[in-house]
Design an enzyme around this catalytic site. Structure first.
Site, PDB file in Angstrom:
ATOM      1  NE  ARG A   1     -11.896  26.109 -41.346  1.00  9.65           N
ATOM      2  CZ  ARG A   1     -12.100  24.950 -40.714  1.00  9.65           C
ATOM      3  NH1 ARG A   1     -12.628  23.921 -41.365  1.00  9.65           N
ATOM      4  NH2 ARG A   1     -11.772  24.804 -39.450  1.00  9.65           N
TER       5      ARG A   1
ATOM      6  CB  CYS B   1     -13.765  28.607 -38.692  1.00 13.92           C
ATOM      7  SG  CYS B   1     -12.356  29.719 -38.791  1.00 13.92           S
TER       8      CYS B   1
END
Length: 283
Positions: free
Chosen positions: A243, A238
């Site tokens: 994330r 990410c």
């Protein structure tokens, strides 16, 4: 308080799985919610960890795996021994919790579980909470901090660049579509790593069911529709391996050979020489 027991939790557990074991000395419940949430309420006996305890800032990258000294500090803070089992949760669906588990997997410690839905699912089930901050008992034999296993779950820039140039790696970009296409800039350059396929991390969450994961079979089918091959290894990234903490756990739950690139787009996009692709997603 319950008696000490052998905790054989799977990688993903539900709130009901955890309740009977609250207070077990072998259990480490780790809370990665915002500090204001933890101060107000948390699962009883949970210890709070801040995101900055999980990452290290490098010149180009903001979410790198900490060095041995900082990993040792994390192990000491958690009073983590090889006999413990870690259950992690947060208030966002599992990204920071997944990132903590990935850090521990880099140390070869895999007695770990993600609490499905985190604090949202816990509260929705009407389960007890606490505002107390407890002192952990001092552990005699702390987990040994050793990164010899890290390459099994982590990939660094030089190896990834070589694989990309050889067109020999399957890549999962789990950022937003705007980041993937380059229309939103979060580094010196925008776009994605060549040949990376896009599946945003939060797509896996069911917002109508307290941020629990959607059905794993459904997630796998969608990933396959996008072109992913579960018989081949995959690298996920990410912006800062926050994330992708959840995406990494998803890969493990789907029995995928998955590694995370913690340099992430903050490193790839900030380097002047990294190959990048911009433009719209294929239909």
């Amino acid at each position: 308080m319950t008696a000490t027991s052998e905790l054989n939790f799977p990688l993903l557990i539900e709130t009901d799985d955890l309740v009977p074991h609250l207070g077990d000395p072998n259990l480490r419940i780790v809370d990665l919610t915002r500090g204001s949430v933890y101060a107000q309420l948390h699962i009883p006996h949970a210890i709070h960890v801040k995101p900055q305890q999980l990452v290290q800032q490098h010149e180009l990258a903001s979410g790198m795996l900490p060095d041995l000294e900082r990993l040792q500090a994390l192990v000491e803070y958690l009073q983590l021994s090889p006999d413990n089992h870690v259950v992690a949760y947060d208030d966002e669906g599992g990204a920071w919790a997944g990132r903590l588990l990935w850090n521990l997997h880099c140390l070869g410690f895999t007695k770990t579980s993600l609490l499905n839905g985190g604090i949202h699912a816990w509260l929705a089930a009407g389960l007890p909470t606490s505002a107390d901050v407890e002192d952990l008992p001092v552990v005699e034999h702390l987990l040994r901090v050793d990164l010899s296993h890290a390459s099994q779950v982590r990939i660094e820039y030089p190896e990834l660049l070589e694989l990309v140039e050889q067109n020999a790696v399957q890549l999962w970009d789990c950022r937003t579509e705007d980041e993937y296409t380059g229309s939103r800039l979060a580094a010196r350059r925008g776009g994605h790593i060549p040949n990376a396929l896009h599946y945003e991390w939060s797509t896996a969450l069911n917002r109508e069911n307290h941020l629990k994961l959607r059905d794993l079979e459904h997630i796998q089918q969608r990933l396959q529709q996008l072109g992913f091959d579960f018989n081949r290894p995959v690298v996920v990234y990410c912006q800062s391996h926050h994330r992708s903490g959840l995406a990494y756990i998803l890969g493990r739950l789907l029995n995928w050979n998955i590694r995370a690139y913690d340099g992430a787009w903050s490193e790839w996009g900030n380097r002047p020489d990294s190959p990048i692709v911009t433009g719209e997603k294929p239909l």
